[in-house]
Design an enzyme around this catalytic site. Structure first.
Site, PDB file in Angstrom:
ATOM      1  N   GLY A  86      62.624 -31.293   4.034  1.00 27.26           N
ATOM      2  CA  GLY A  86      62.490 -29.845   4.046  1.00 27.26           C
ATOM      3  C   GLY A  86      61.522 -29.307   5.074  1.00 27.26           C
ATOM      4  O   GLY A  86      61.613 -28.133   5.448  1.00 27.26           O
ATOM      5  N   ILE A  87      60.601 -30.130   5.579  1.00 24.28           N
ATOM      6  CA  ILE A  87      59.676 -29.633   6.603  1.00 24.28           C
ATOM      7  C   ILE A  87      60.297 -29.684   7.991  1.00 24.28           C
ATOM      8  O   ILE A  87      59.709 -29.159   8.942  1.00 24.28           O
ATOM      9  CB  ILE A  87      58.321 -30.376   6.596  1.00 24.28           C
ATOM     10  CG1 ILE A  87      58.434 -31.781   7.188  1.00 24.28           C
ATOM     11  CG2 ILE A  87      57.709 -30.408   5.212  1.00 24.28           C
ATOM     12  CD1 ILE A  87      57.093 -32.407   7.547  1.00 24.28           C
ATOM     13  N   SER A  88      61.461 -30.309   8.125  1.00 24.68           N
ATOM     14  CA  SER A  88      62.113 -30.425   9.433  1.00 24.68           C
ATOM     15  C   SER A  88      63.376 -29.590   9.558  1.00 24.68           C
ATOM     16  O   SER A  88      63.955 -29.517  10.642  1.00 24.68           O
ATOM     17  CB  SER A  88      62.451 -31.897   9.726  1.00 24.68           C
ATOM     18  OG  SER A  88      61.282 -32.676   9.891  1.00 24.68           O
ATOM     19  N   THR A  89      63.813 -28.956   8.477  1.00 25.14           N
ATOM     20  CA  THR A  89      65.076 -28.214   8.547  1.00 25.14           C
ATOM     21  C   THR A  89      64.991 -27.035   9.511  1.00 25.14           C
ATOM     22  O   THR A  89      65.982 -26.694  10.162  1.00 25.14           O
ATOM     23  CB  THR A  89      65.498 -27.715   7.153  1.00 25.14           C
ATOM     24  OG1 THR A  89      64.415 -26.992   6.559  1.00 25.14           O
ATOM     25  CG2 THR A  89      65.881 -28.868   6.252  1.00 25.14           C
ATOM     26  N   ARG A  97      70.469 -33.284   0.764  1.00 24.36           N
ATOM     27  CA  ARG A  97      71.168 -32.941  -0.472  1.00 24.36           C
ATOM     28  C   ARG A  97      71.570 -31.481  -0.637  1.00 24.36           C
ATOM     29  O   ARG A  97      72.143 -31.133  -1.656  1.00 24.36           O
ATOM     30  CB  ARG A  97      70.317 -33.384  -1.672  1.00 24.36           C
ATOM     31  CG  ARG A  97      70.200 -34.897  -1.769  1.00 24.36           C
ATOM     32  CD  ARG A  97      69.327 -35.332  -2.932  1.00 24.36           C
ATOM     33  NE  ARG A  97      69.395 -36.774  -3.111  1.00 24.36           N
ATOM     34  CZ  ARG A  97      68.704 -37.643  -2.403  1.00 24.36           C
ATOM     35  NH1 ARG A  97      67.869 -37.210  -1.475  1.00 24.36           N
ATOM     36  NH2 ARG A  97      68.822 -38.942  -2.608  1.00 24.36           N
ATOM     37  N   ASP A 170      62.358 -38.749  11.734  1.00 19.37           N
ATOM     38  CA  ASP A 170      62.547 -38.008  12.984  1.00 19.37           C
ATOM     39  C   ASP A 170      61.367 -38.106  13.942  1.00 19.37           C
ATOM     40  O   ASP A 170      61.433 -37.597  15.062  1.00 19.37           O
ATOM     41  CB  ASP A 170      62.862 -36.541  12.691  1.00 19.37           C
ATOM     42  CG  ASP A 170      61.845 -35.887  11.747  1.00 19.37           C
ATOM     43  OD1 ASP A 170      60.644 -36.198  11.850  1.00 19.37           O
ATOM     44  OD2 ASP A 170      62.262 -35.063  10.911  1.00 19.37           O
ATOM     45  N   HIS A 187      59.886 -44.397   5.005  1.00 19.34           N
ATOM     46  CA  HIS A 187      61.277 -44.803   5.194  1.00 19.34           C
ATOM     47  C   HIS A 187      61.543 -45.275   6.619  1.00 19.34           C
ATOM     48  O   HIS A 187      62.678 -45.291   7.079  1.00 19.34           O
ATOM     49  CB  HIS A 187      62.219 -43.660   4.805  1.00 19.34           C
ATOM     50  CG  HIS A 187      62.155 -43.336   3.344  1.00 19.34           C
ATOM     51  ND1 HIS A 187      62.710 -42.201   2.800  1.00 19.34           N
ATOM     52  CD2 HIS A 187      61.593 -44.009   2.306  1.00 19.34           C
ATOM     53  CE1 HIS A 187      62.493 -42.192   1.486  1.00 19.34           C
ATOM     54  NE2 HIS A 187      61.812 -43.275   1.170  1.00 19.34           N
ATOM     55  N   LYS A 287      61.389 -25.184  -1.789  1.00 20.54           N
ATOM     56  CA  LYS A 287      62.326 -24.129  -2.183  1.00 20.54           C
ATOM     57  C   LYS A 287      62.540 -24.074  -3.686  1.00 20.54           C
ATOM     58  O   LYS A 287      62.964 -23.055  -4.221  1.00 20.54           O
ATOM     59  CB  LYS A 287      63.665 -24.309  -1.460  1.00 20.54           C
ATOM     60  CG  LYS A 287      63.587 -23.962   0.022  1.00 20.54           C
ATOM     61  CD  LYS A 287      64.958 -23.980   0.667  1.00 20.54           C
ATOM     62  CE  LYS A 287      64.878 -23.510   2.113  1.00 20.54           C
ATOM     63  NZ  LYS A 287      66.204 -23.505   2.766  1.00 20.54           N
ATOM     64  N   GLU A 288      62.284 -25.172  -4.369  1.00 19.37           N
ATOM     65  CA  GLU A 288      62.424 -25.193  -5.818  1.00 19.37           C
ATOM     66  C   GLU A 288      61.407 -26.153  -6.410  1.00 19.37           C
ATOM     67  O   GLU A 288      60.862 -27.005  -5.710  1.00 19.37           O
ATOM     68  CB  GLU A 288      63.846 -25.615  -6.216  1.00 19.37           C
ATOM     69  CG  GLU A 288      64.239 -26.985  -5.702  1.00 19.37           C
ATOM     70  CD  GLU A 288      65.701 -27.313  -5.962  1.00 19.37           C
ATOM     71  OE1 GLU A 288      66.426 -26.406  -6.421  1.00 19.37           O
ATOM     72  OE2 GLU A 288      66.100 -28.457  -5.727  1.00 19.37           O
TER      73      GLU A 288
END
Length: 389
Positions: A86-89, A97, A170, A187, A287-288
């Site tokens: 989420g920090i790279s979107t 997901r 990334d 990862h 976001k959630e």
């Protein structure tokens, strides 16, 4: 049957449980006795498993403002960041997901038996082509770090960053200015690659791998002609040893966890939130809400592992719901770092553009001149989430 060993703490504790049961059965306060027995069992579990710790409340309120005041205090000197896709979107890299935009939702063209196969080591060894076709689209070096990445760098420059644990492959944390010692790439990374042949294992550089990927040739080992794989962790492979060694040393002394852009669904990374002392505050920017406690385990074992944002017993967990970049800007604003963060992003993006010969910034990472969102009290966070949906 062997006699109980009175020197064994488990035997001693078990005997006390039996005494409590006998005592409870002879009193009218059975409910009270049952609660005492449950408390005792919690203590037994936490002592036996080494999970006990004092639940001291360090935040004066469970809001972003409360986290800010704590970060500005003498108590907060070592911050660990746990980050995911989420920090790279906002840099244009999809997460895994999200229903329509996530990576798994857009793999039909590769004709996989199921989406996760593209990251399974057994499938890769037989069919490496889909992974390398995808890698060309997602290859590091085509994207700029986001506001989140530079916020983590700012934590380092302020002397607050103990470590950044990232699920991302990334390498944008490195591009943003973090050094290898600042990072645990849980990862793996594209930074190096190795031959998959266990009797060879020749190492290759990022430049070598990039040339192969962009020439659309399956990378083959120059010594044995086996496939060469970037050092990212596929399903079915072990995490890097550095993940476990740093985990052992870091989490006993962390003062604050900042968790950003992760679903906390993949183990063992997701379990990191439970490694910190029970008093350590935890801020989720996402976001959630994610990572909440299993109620049964929480009751039985008295664990502080899962996140608890909403119960009456909540004492250390804060959720800021919304875009991760905006969450970092909101926190930086409260800390008095907003202009410094914005200047850092502009300067570093300009340097990247100059090096690549491109003057076009990533639109999604361009900083808005307007005021950042207000600090996330619950009502504001709920409204923001509804507007996004």
């Amino acid at each position: 049957m062997a006699e109980p060993d009175p020197s064994d703490p488990l035997e001693t504790q078990a005997g006390k449980v039996q005494e409590a049961q006998d005592s409870d059965s002879d009193t009218e306060g059975g409910a009270t006795g049952g609660e005492a027995e449950m408390d005792f069992l919690r203590n037994l579990f936490t002592q036996t498993l080494g999970l006990g710790s004092q639940k001291e409340r360090l935040l004066d309120e469970l809001t972003l403002e409360g986290v800010t005041r704590y970060m500005q205090s003498e108590r907060c000197r070592k911050v660990i960041c746990l980050v995911g896709a989420g920090i790279s979107t906002s840099a244009g890299i999809p997460d895994f997901r999200s229903p329509s935009t996530g990576l798994y939702a857009n793999l039909e063209k590769y004709h996989l038996p199921y989406p996760e196969a593209i990251f399974e080591i057994s499938y890769f060894k037989k069919h490496p082509e889909p992974f390398f076709a995808l890698a060309k689209e997602l290859y590091p070096g085509q994207f700029k770090p986001t506001i989140c990445h530079y916020f983590i760098r700012l934590l380092k420059e302020k002397g607050l960053l103990l470590r950044c644990y990232t699920q991302n492959i990334d390498t944008l944390e490195r591009v943003a200015g973090l050094e290898p010692q600042d990072l645990v790439e849980a990862h793996g990374t594209f930074y190096t690659s190795h031959c998959v042949n266990t009797s060879c294992r020749k190492e290759y550089t990022m430049g070598w791998m990039k040339e192969k990927i962009f020439s659309e040739a399956t990378p083959r080992c120059e010594q044995c002609q086996s496939v060469v794989k970037p050092d990212i962790v596929f399903f079915g492979e072990n995490l890097p040893s550095r993940f476990f060694s740093c985990m052992q040393s870091d989490f006993s002394k962390v003062d604050l966890l900042i968790i950003m852009g992760t679903s906390l669904q993949v183990q063992p990374f997701a379990s990191l939130i439970s490694k910190a002392p029970l008093a350590t505050p935890r801020l989720l920017i996402n976001k959630e809400k994610t990572g909440q406690t299993d109620p049964f385990l929480g009751m039985m074992m008295g664990l502080g592992g899962g996140m608890d944002f909403d119960s009456k017993k909540a004492y250390r967990d804060v959720a800021w719901l919304g875009d991760c970049d905006q969450g970092c800007l909101a926190l930086a604003d409260l800390l008095g770092w907003k202009k410094e963060l914005e200047d850092l992003v502009r300067r570093e993006h300009a340097n990247i553009d100059a090096q690549s010969g491109s003057q076009a910034p990533n639109p999604s990472t361009t900083i808005s001149p307007g005021k950042s969102p207000p600090p996330a009290k619950e009502a504001a966070r709920t409204k923001e989430k509804e507007e996004q949906q």
